[in-house]
Motif scaffolding. Sequence first.
Motif, PDB file in Angstrom:
ATOM      1  N   MET A  71      45.710  51.399  40.914  1.00  0.00           N
ATOM      2  CA  MET A  71      46.213  50.359  40.024  1.00  0.00           C
ATOM      3  C   MET A  71      47.535  49.860  40.590  1.00  0.00           C
ATOM      4  SD  MET A  71      46.831  50.440  35.918  1.00  0.00           S
ATOM      5  CE  MET A  71      45.100  50.392  35.537  1.00  0.00           C
ATOM      6  N   SER A  72      47.789  48.570  40.483  1.00  0.00           N
ATOM      7  CA  SER A  72      48.999  47.995  41.046  1.00  0.00           C
ATOM      8  C   SER A  72      50.176  48.174  40.091  1.00  0.00           C
ATOM      9  CB  SER A  72      48.771  46.528  41.381  1.00  0.00           C
ATOM     10  OG  SER A  72      48.299  45.844  40.251  1.00  0.00           O
ATOM     11  N   ALA A  73      51.368  48.003  40.623  1.00  0.00           N
ATOM     12  CA  ALA A  73      52.592  48.147  39.839  1.00  0.00           C
ATOM     13  C   ALA A  73      52.667  47.042  38.788  1.00  0.00           C
ATOM     14  CB  ALA A  73      53.799  48.080  40.765  1.00  0.00           C
ATOM     15  N   PRO A  74      53.316  47.327  37.639  1.00  0.00           N
ATOM     16  CA  PRO A  74      53.377  46.334  36.558  1.00  0.00           C
ATOM     17  C   PRO A  74      53.954  44.986  36.989  1.00  0.00           C
ATOM     18  CG  PRO A  74      54.109  48.461  35.766  1.00  0.00           C
ATOM     19  CD  PRO A  74      53.895  48.599  37.246  1.00  0.00           C
ATOM     20  N   HIS A  75      55.026  44.982  37.781  1.00  0.00           N
ATOM     21  CA  HIS A  75      55.603  43.696  38.175  1.00  0.00           C
ATOM     22  C   HIS A  75      54.643  42.914  39.071  1.00  0.00           C
ATOM     23  CE1 HIS A  75      56.778  46.133  41.663  1.00  0.00           C
ATOM     24  NE2 HIS A  75      56.828  44.999  42.328  1.00  0.00           N
ATOM     25  N   THR A  76      53.861  43.624  39.871  1.00  0.00           N
ATOM     26  CA  THR A  76      52.871  42.968  40.724  1.00  0.00           C
ATOM     27  C   THR A  76      51.761  42.367  39.865  1.00  0.00           C
ATOM     28  OG1 THR A  76      53.360  44.515  42.503  1.00  0.00           O
ATOM     29  CG2 THR A  76      51.300  43.294  42.672  1.00  0.00           C
ATOM     30  N   ASP A  77      51.338  43.094  38.838  1.00  0.00           N
ATOM     31  CA  ASP A  77      50.317  42.563  37.926  1.00  0.00           C
ATOM     32  C   ASP A  77      50.798  41.266  37.288  1.00  0.00           C
ATOM     33  OD1 ASP A  77      48.514  44.610  38.366  1.00  0.00           O
ATOM     34  OD2 ASP A  77      49.079  45.729  36.564  1.00  0.00           O
ATOM     35  N   VAL A  78      52.020  41.244  36.811  1.00  0.00           N
ATOM     36  CA  VAL A  78      52.563  40.045  36.170  1.00  0.00           C
ATOM     37  C   VAL A  78      52.565  38.884  37.158  1.00  0.00           C
ATOM     38  CG1 VAL A  78      54.665  39.011  35.196  1.00  0.00           C
ATOM     39  CG2 VAL A  78      53.907  41.270  34.423  1.00  0.00           C
ATOM     40  N   GLU A  79      52.995  39.151  38.388  1.00  0.00           N
ATOM     41  CA  GLU A  79      53.017  38.102  39.415  1.00  0.00           C
ATOM     42  C   GLU A  79      51.602  37.591  39.714  1.00  0.00           C
ATOM     43  OE1 GLU A  79      55.035  40.010  42.639  1.00  0.00           O
ATOM     44  OE2 GLU A  79      56.987  39.891  41.647  1.00  0.00           O
ATOM     45  N   GLN A  80      50.640  38.501  39.778  1.00  0.00           N
ATOM     46  CA  GLN A  80      49.263  38.102  40.064  1.00  0.00           C
ATOM     47  C   GLN A  80      48.672  37.287  38.913  1.00  0.00           C
ATOM     48  OE1 GLN A  80      47.441  41.878  40.928  1.00  0.00           O
ATOM     49  NE2 GLN A  80      48.121  41.876  43.063  1.00  0.00           N
ATOM     50  N   VAL A  81      48.985  37.667  37.691  1.00  0.00           N
ATOM     51  CA  VAL A  81      48.497  36.916  36.530  1.00  0.00           C
ATOM     52  C   VAL A  81      49.157  35.535  36.504  1.00  0.00           C
ATOM     53  CG1 VAL A  81      48.464  36.818  33.999  1.00  0.00           C
ATOM     54  CG2 VAL A  81      47.913  38.963  35.181  1.00  0.00           C
ATOM     55  N   GLU A  82      50.453  35.479  36.788  1.00  0.00           N
ATOM     56  CA  GLU A  82      51.135  34.180  36.861  1.00  0.00           C
ATOM     57  C   GLU A  82      50.477  33.289  37.909  1.00  0.00           C
ATOM     58  OE1 GLU A  82      55.199  35.323  37.625  1.00  0.00           O
ATOM     59  OE2 GLU A  82      55.722  35.207  35.506  1.00  0.00           O
ATOM     60  N   ALA A  83      50.126  33.873  39.046  1.00  0.00           N
ATOM     61  CA  ALA A  83      49.473  33.107  40.117  1.00  0.00           C
ATOM     62  C   ALA A  83      48.097  32.620  39.669  1.00  0.00           C
ATOM     63  CB  ALA A  83      49.359  33.954  41.383  1.00  0.00           C
ATOM     64  N   ALA A  84      47.334  33.456  38.971  1.00  0.00           N
ATOM     65  CA  ALA A  84      46.013  33.051  38.474  1.00  0.00           C
ATOM     66  C   ALA A  84      46.156  31.936  37.437  1.00  0.00           C
ATOM     67  CB  ALA A  84      45.282  34.254  37.867  1.00  0.00           C
ATOM     68  N   ASN A  85      47.153  32.046  36.582  1.00  0.00           N
ATOM     69  CA  ASN A  85      47.401  31.021  35.566  1.00  0.00           C
ATOM     70  C   ASN A  85      47.763  29.684  36.231  1.00  0.00           C
ATOM     71  OD1 ASN A  85      47.688  30.673  32.571  1.00  0.00           O
ATOM     72  ND2 ASN A  85      49.747  30.025  33.177  1.00  0.00           N
ATOM     73  N   THR A  86      48.623  29.746  37.226  1.00  0.00           N
ATOM     74  CA  THR A  86      49.009  28.539  37.969  1.00  0.00           C
ATOM     75  C   THR A  86      47.803  27.932  38.672  1.00  0.00           C
ATOM     76  OG1 THR A  86      51.267  29.336  38.262  1.00  0.00           O
ATOM     77  CG2 THR A  86      50.505  27.659  39.821  1.00  0.00           C
ATOM     78  N   ALA A  87      46.970  28.777  39.281  1.00  0.00           N
ATOM     79  CA  ALA A  87      45.773  28.290  39.988  1.00  0.00           C
ATOM     80  C   ALA A  87      44.838  27.551  39.027  1.00  0.00           C
ATOM     81  CB  ALA A  87      45.045  29.444  40.655  1.00  0.00           C
ATOM     82  N   PHE A  88      44.733  28.043  37.801  1.00  0.00           N
ATOM     83  CA  PHE A  88      43.903  27.403  36.779  1.00  0.00           C
ATOM     84  C   PHE A  88      44.375  25.967  36.530  1.00  0.00           C
ATOM     85  CE2 PHE A  88      43.767  26.479  32.150  1.00  0.00           C
ATOM     86  CZ  PHE A  88      42.418  26.254  32.014  1.00  0.00           C
ATOM     87  N   TYR A  89      45.663  25.802  36.260  1.00  0.00           N
ATOM     88  CA  TYR A  89      46.190  24.466  35.970  1.00  0.00           C
ATOM     89  C   TYR A  89      46.132  23.555  37.192  1.00  0.00           C
ATOM     90  CZ  TYR A  89      47.603  26.060  31.387  1.00  0.00           C
ATOM     91  OH  TYR A  89      47.580  26.533  30.096  1.00  0.00           O
ATOM     92  N   GLU A  90      46.374  24.101  38.378  1.00  0.00           N
ATOM     93  CA  GLU A  90      46.299  23.293  39.598  1.00  0.00           C
ATOM     94  C   GLU A  90      44.875  22.806  39.862  1.00  0.00           C
ATOM     95  OE1 GLU A  90      48.120  25.759  42.600  1.00  0.00           O
ATOM     96  OE2 GLU A  90      50.137  25.112  42.025  1.00  0.00           O
ATOM     97  N   ALA A  91      43.885  23.648  39.583  1.00  0.00           N
ATOM     98  CA  ALA A  91      42.488  23.235  39.770  1.00  0.00           C
ATOM     99  C   ALA A  91      42.144  22.078  38.834  1.00  0.00           C
ATOM    100  CB  ALA A  91      41.545  24.417  39.543  1.00  0.00           C
ATOM    101  N   VAL A  92      42.618  22.143  37.596  1.00  0.00           N
ATOM    102  CA  VAL A  92      42.366  21.048  36.651  1.00  0.00           C
ATOM    103  C   VAL A  92      43.071  19.781  37.136  1.00  0.00           C
ATOM    104  CG1 VAL A  92      42.664  20.238  34.280  1.00  0.00           C
ATOM    105  CG2 VAL A  92      42.031  22.617  34.690  1.00  0.00           C
TER     106      VAL A  92
END
Length: 167
Positions: A1-22
């Motif tokens: 399992m990844s470190a908590p701060h890394t998880d937050v960064e990865q989720v932020e990146a996934a969220n950004t990717a969602f809006y950029e795709a739209v």
Amino acid sequence: MSAPHTDVEQVEAANTAFYEAVERGDFEQLSKLWLTPTDLGIDETYHDPADAGVISCVHPGWPVLTGRGEVLRSYALIMANTDYIQFFLTDVHVSVTGDTAMVTCTENILSGGPAPDAGEELGPLVGQLVVATNVFRRTTEGWKMWSHHASPVLAENDDDESDDAPA
């Protein structure tokens, strides 16, 4: 399992990717960002993939949409009928617990439809303020969208304030 701060960064990146795709109107990329039955370890041979691991989406003013078919169809319609859209996200908050993450944010949206007259580049631009909650699940391919719920923020009316003022 990844470190908590890394998880937050990865989720932020996934969220950004969602809006950029739209914003780009990239339906193929948008589709990859949503959970699939396979992501959840569900054998589609024995389960209807539209119902398995149900994803959901609520666009402002729309009823709840469930299943990949309905959700992705809604984005195809939005993309086909929106010539320009840009999201400026504010008040972004990410919370991660195990393999589930939630992002709350304010979507400051600028959009434009088809040009009213031939020769113009875009129809009039419209601004809208929407609050959103995006829920993600961790998969072997990274964080994927499980649910998106967006609600309009009602604008304050200056006339309402004057009605409350003493006479």
